[in-house]
Design a protein around this motif. Structure first.
Motif, PDB file in Angstrom:
ATOM      1  N   SER A 128       0.808  -1.215   0.000  1.00 35.45           N
ATOM      2  CA  SER A 128       0.000   0.000   0.000  1.00 35.45           C
ATOM      3  C   SER A 128       0.844   1.269   0.000  1.00 35.45           C
ATOM      4  CB  SER A 128      -0.946   0.004   1.203  1.00 35.45           C
ATOM      5  OG  SER A 128      -0.227  -0.095   2.423  1.00 35.45           O
ATOM      6  N   GLN A 129       2.032   1.223   0.584  1.00 35.60           N
ATOM      7  CA  GLN A 129       2.870   2.416   0.684  1.00 35.60           C
ATOM      8  C   GLN A 129       3.930   2.491  -0.412  1.00 35.60           C
ATOM      9  OE1 GLN A 129       3.524  -0.330   2.459  1.00 35.60           O
ATOM     10  NE2 GLN A 129       5.650  -0.645   1.833  1.00 35.60           N
ATOM     11  N   SER A 130       4.117   1.438  -1.193  1.00 30.24           N
ATOM     12  CA  SER A 130       5.301   1.351  -2.055  1.00 30.24           C
ATOM     13  C   SER A 130       5.158   2.059  -3.393  1.00 30.24           C
ATOM     14  CB  SER A 130       5.653  -0.123  -2.307  1.00 30.24           C
ATOM     15  OG  SER A 130       4.628  -0.772  -3.018  1.00 30.24           O
ATOM     16  N   ARG A 131       3.923   2.236  -3.876  1.00 28.83           N
ATOM     17  CA  ARG A 131       3.662   2.788  -5.196  1.00 28.83           C
ATOM     18  C   ARG A 131       4.514   2.049  -6.230  1.00 28.83           C
ATOM     19  NH1 ARG A 131       0.510   6.196  -7.694  1.00 28.83           N
ATOM     20  NH2 ARG A 131       1.209   7.657  -9.295  1.00 28.83           N
ATOM     21  N   TYR A 132       5.455   2.730  -6.911  1.00 33.21           N
ATOM     22  CA  TYR A 132       6.234   2.077  -7.965  1.00 33.21           C
ATOM     23  C   TYR A 132       7.641   1.704  -7.517  1.00 33.21           C
ATOM     24  CZ  TYR A 132       2.526   4.052 -10.902  1.00 33.21           C
ATOM     25  OH  TYR A 132       1.314   4.388 -11.462  1.00 33.21           O
ATOM     26  N   ASP A 133       7.959   1.886  -6.250  1.00 38.20           N
ATOM     27  CA  ASP A 133       9.312   1.617  -5.757  1.00 38.20           C
ATOM     28  C   ASP A 133       9.454   0.134  -5.395  1.00 38.20           C
ATOM     29  OD1 ASP A 133      10.048   4.276  -6.033  1.00 38.20           O
ATOM     30  OD2 ASP A 133       9.392   4.792  -4.009  1.00 38.20           O
ATOM     31  N   LEU A 134      10.207  -0.583  -6.191  1.00 39.55           N
ATOM     32  CA  LEU A 134      10.360  -2.021  -5.982  1.00 39.55           C
ATOM     33  C   LEU A 134      11.105  -2.336  -4.693  1.00 39.55           C
ATOM     34  CD1 LEU A 134      11.348  -3.070  -9.621  1.00 39.55           C
ATOM     35  CD2 LEU A 134       9.086  -3.199  -8.564  1.00 39.55           C
ATOM     36  N   PHE A 135      11.897  -1.393  -4.202  1.00 36.09           N
ATOM     37  CA  PHE A 135      12.694  -1.629  -2.994  1.00 36.09           C
ATOM     38  C   PHE A 135      11.930  -1.297  -1.719  1.00 36.09           C
ATOM     39  CE2 PHE A 135      13.629   2.505  -4.849  1.00 36.09           C
ATOM     40  CZ  PHE A 135      13.259   3.363  -3.812  1.00 36.09           C
ATOM     41  N   GLY A 173      16.178  -8.030   6.218  1.00 32.44           N
ATOM     42  CA  GLY A 173      17.062  -7.180   6.999  1.00 32.44           C
ATOM     43  C   GLY A 173      16.981  -5.742   6.520  1.00 32.44           C
ATOM     44  N   GLY A 174      17.495  -4.817   7.332  1.00 33.85           N
ATOM     45  CA  GLY A 174      17.529  -3.417   6.953  1.00 33.85           C
ATOM     46  C   GLY A 174      16.204  -2.706   7.151  1.00 33.85           C
ATOM     47  N   GLY A 175      16.172  -1.440   6.713  1.00 37.50           N
ATOM     48  CA  GLY A 175      14.973  -0.624   6.823  1.00 37.50           C
ATOM     49  C   GLY A 175      14.032  -0.827   5.660  1.00 37.50           C
ATOM     50  N   ARG A 176      12.825  -0.260   5.789  1.00 35.18           N
ATOM     51  CA  ARG A 176      11.770  -0.502   4.814  1.00 35.18           C
ATOM     52  C   ARG A 176      12.153  -0.101   3.386  1.00 35.18           C
ATOM     53  NH1 ARG A 176       6.893   3.356   4.834  1.00 35.18           N
ATOM     54  NH2 ARG A 176       7.845   4.017   2.864  1.00 35.18           N
ATOM     55  N   ARG A 177      12.957   0.937   3.222  1.00 34.20           N
ATOM     56  CA  ARG A 177      13.307   1.409   1.891  1.00 34.20           C
ATOM     57  C   ARG A 177      14.769   1.150   1.512  1.00 34.20           C
ATOM     58  NH1 ARG A 177       9.869   4.529  -0.891  1.00 34.20           N
ATOM     59  NH2 ARG A 177      11.570   5.716  -1.869  1.00 34.20           N
ATOM     60  N   ASP A 178      15.414   0.265   2.253  1.00 34.43           N
ATOM     61  CA  ASP A 178      16.783  -0.107   1.903  1.00 34.43           C
ATOM     62  C   ASP A 178      16.793  -1.010   0.674  1.00 34.43           C
ATOM     63  OD1 ASP A 178      17.709   1.323   4.019  1.00 34.43           O
ATOM     64  OD2 ASP A 178      18.156  -0.408   5.289  1.00 34.43           O
ATOM     65  N   ARG A 179      17.823  -0.885  -0.140  1.00 33.50           N
ATOM     66  CA  ARG A 179      17.941  -1.742  -1.321  1.00 33.50           C
ATOM     67  C   ARG A 179      18.437  -3.141  -0.960  1.00 33.50           C
ATOM     68  NH1 ARG A 179      17.672   0.503  -6.279  1.00 33.50           N
ATOM     69  NH2 ARG A 179      19.013  -1.141  -7.105  1.00 33.50           N
ATOM     70  N   ASP A 180      19.194  -3.252   0.122  1.00 36.18           N
ATOM     71  CA  ASP A 180      19.663  -4.558   0.573  1.00 36.18           C
ATOM     72  C   ASP A 180      18.637  -5.180   1.523  1.00 36.18           C
ATOM     73  OD1 ASP A 180      22.056  -4.206  -0.814  1.00 36.18           O
ATOM     74  OD2 ASP A 180      22.964  -3.131   0.871  1.00 36.18           O
ATOM     75  N   GLY A 181      18.789  -6.474   1.743  1.00 35.00           N
ATOM     76  CA  GLY A 181      17.943  -7.145   2.720  1.00 35.00           C
ATOM     77  C   GLY A 181      16.562  -7.514   2.204  1.00 35.00           C
ATOM     78  N   ILE A 182      16.434  -7.779   0.900  1.00 36.33           N
ATOM     79  CA  ILE A 182      15.159  -8.202   0.306  1.00 36.33           C
ATOM     80  C   ILE A 182      15.344  -9.593  -0.275  1.00 36.33           C
ATOM     81  CG2 ILE A 182      13.447  -7.747  -1.490  1.00 36.33           C
ATOM     82  CD1 ILE A 182      14.120  -4.772  -1.228  1.00 36.33           C
ATOM     83  N   GLY A 183      14.441 -10.495   0.071  1.00 34.20           N
ATOM     84  CA  GLY A 183      14.484 -11.852  -0.449  1.00 34.20           C
ATOM     85  C   GLY A 183      13.212 -12.220  -1.172  1.00 34.20           C
ATOM     86  N   LEU A 184      13.267 -13.328  -1.888  1.00 35.13           N
ATOM     87  CA  LEU A 184      12.106 -13.863  -2.601  1.00 35.13           C
ATOM     88  C   LEU A 184      11.797 -15.253  -2.051  1.00 35.13           C
ATOM     89  CD1 LEU A 184      13.106 -12.858  -6.247  1.00 35.13           C
ATOM     90  CD2 LEU A 184      11.223 -11.890  -4.911  1.00 35.13           C
ATOM     91  N   PHE A 185      10.494 -15.513  -1.825  1.00 34.24           N
ATOM     92  CA  PHE A 185      10.086 -16.764  -1.196  1.00 34.24           C
ATOM     93  C   PHE A 185       8.891 -17.353  -1.936  1.00 34.24           C
ATOM     94  CE2 PHE A 185      12.154 -14.092   1.875  1.00 34.24           C
ATOM     95  CZ  PHE A 185      12.989 -14.956   2.567  1.00 34.24           C
ATOM     96  N   THR A 362       0.943   0.195 -14.840  1.00 36.07           N
ATOM     97  CA  THR A 362       1.604  -0.992 -14.302  1.00 36.07           C
ATOM     98  C   THR A 362       3.119  -0.806 -14.281  1.00 36.07           C
ATOM     99  OG1 THR A 362      -0.175  -2.400 -15.179  1.00 36.07           O
ATOM    100  CG2 THR A 362       1.869  -3.487 -14.558  1.00 36.07           C
ATOM    101  N   PHE A 363       3.725  -0.959 -13.111  1.00 38.08           N
ATOM    102  CA  PHE A 363       5.165  -0.788 -12.915  1.00 38.08           C
ATOM    103  C   PHE A 363       5.656   0.592 -13.330  1.00 38.08           C
ATOM    104  CE2 PHE A 363       5.105  -5.554 -13.316  1.00 38.08           C
ATOM    105  CZ  PHE A 363       5.393  -5.793 -11.988  1.00 38.08           C
ATOM    106  N   GLY A 364       4.840   1.608 -13.107  1.00 39.65           N
ATOM    107  CA  GLY A 364       5.296   2.971 -13.326  1.00 39.65           C
ATOM    108  C   GLY A 364       4.624   3.644 -14.493  1.00 39.65           C
TER     109      GLY A 364
END
Length: 382
Positions: A128-135, A173-185, A362-364
């Motif tokens: 809901s908060q991300s809009r077009y930001d994939l990170f 890991g990391g903060g909500r808008r960090d580029r690192d610490g994102i995984g796929l499951f 879609t996607f921006g």
């Protein structure tokens, strides 16, 4: 640069267009639209028979080794037919994530099922908060023994209501808008703690809001590096945007064709309205915008596989800008030249314009991708 299709690509184009011309008439589409699951499982089986569901995957896993050009051919044909089936979310988007980050075991298990038409995938990314930001990812995945616990809420998951498995982006890991610490499951759509609310989108397609509450997945569910999944997401999304651009070209081509035909048969003051010079000029402007969109969609297709992430992103963003602008100009002109009937359910042009408008979002949208082209978007790695 050679823009000609190979013999195999021409055969693919002819086969897809023939199938859709024979079986995807507008009345049948409206019937599928109003039923469950909102698209045709019979057509899905036919796509499998034709090899379309196996198209972009490696032959060692049961695929056909198709590339971006083959995907462009299929998506443009689907755009012309206003196809409802979940080809884009299953084969192009989630399939792209699987191709680029999936383990050998995951590919060996899932790709044959996709190719045979027995498995539907969806990418649960937007929040809901991300809009077009994939990170921008608030959904979390925390370690629990040798597995993971996924918690969060995803919105507008394309065809998420009918998917069998979900590929979920979650923060490890990391903060909500960090580029690192994102995984796929990989998460089973029927797993305990997963709840879905499906709905129709403005263009007649399907989406879902999905809630994950203490959903446990095993170590085999991790797709790629659980700490560095963003580059894979960006790559798959760039390829998906190129495919959407191709779909938009097919869509806009039909709007132009339907409008020109309407100008030939609609009479006013005893003559076809197409005899009026001002309307002829408007139709020509539509054609110019269509061809600009076609050129940029081809450019995006050629650049979709570029290993340089920044160059690829710039090219795809530029194409998405032109697609959005052309969608607006061609769609609005088509509606205006049809008059009031252009917005009725009985005429195709309004349905096509709805889909073109959704592709733009879609996607921006145009504004978002103009920022990317200008170098101001943080999606482009420094």
């Amino acid at each position: 640069m050679d823009f000609d299709l190979s013999d195999e690509q021409r055969l693919l184009k002819d086969s897809v267009e023939r199938l859709l011309a024979d079986r995807y008439d507008f009345e049948s589409r409206n019937g599928w639209l109003g039923g469950e699951p909102g698209w045709s499982r019979d057509m899905w089986a036919r796509y499998a028979e034709l090899g379309l569901l196996a198209l972009p995957f490696a032959s060692e896993y049961g695929g056909i080794d198709g590339g971006a050009v083959e995907t462009m051919i299929v998506m443009e044909a689907f755009g012309r037919a206003l196809v409802l089936e979940p080809y884009f979310p299953t084969v192009v988007l989630a399939g792209g994530l699987l191709r680029h980050a999936g383990s050998k075991d995951q590919k060996a298990d899932l790709i044959p099922q996709i190719a045979e038409g027995g498995l539907l995938l969806a990418f649960a990314q937007a929040e809901s908060q991300s809009r077009y930001d994939l990170f921008d990812v608030a959904t979390t995945a925390r370690k629990d023994g040798d597995g993971w616990i996924v918690d969060g809420h995803k919105t507008v998951v394309l065809h998420g209501d009918s998917a069998d498995r979900l590929i979920v982006s979650a923060r490890t890991g990391g903060g909500r808008r960090d580029r690192d610490g994102i995984g796929l499951f990989l998460v089973d759509a029927g797993a305990e703690g997963v709840s879905r609310r499906g709905y129709a989108t403005q263009d007649g397609h399907r989406a879902a809001d999905i809630l994950f509450e203490n959903v446990r997945v095993g170590p085999e569910a991790v797709v790629g590096n659980p700490e560095d999944g963003l580059p894979v997401i960006e790559r798959a999304v760039d390829e998906a945007i190129a495919a959407l651009c191709a779909e938009a070209v097919g869509n806009l081509a039909v709007i132009h064709e339907e409008t020109v035909e309407y100008l030939k048969v609609r009479k006013q003051f005893g003559v076809p309205i197409g005899s009026f010079q001002a309307l002829q000029h408007a139709a020509v402007d539509m054609y110019v915008d269509l061809e600009q969109a076609r050129s940029m969609a081809m450019f995006a297709t050629m650049m979709a596989g570029d290993p340089d992430a920044a160059a690829r992103r710039q090219a795809v963003a530029a194409a998405k800008v032109q697609i959005g602008r052309s969608a607006k100009s061609v769609g609005q002109s088509g509606i205006q030249l049809h008059g009031g009937v252009g917005m009725t359910m009985e005429f195709k042009v309004g349905h096509y314009f709805k889909r073109a408008t959704m592709i733009d979002a879609t996607f921006g949208n145009v504004d978002h991708h103009l920022d990317v082209v200008a170098g101001g978007d943080s999606l482009v790695a420094a």
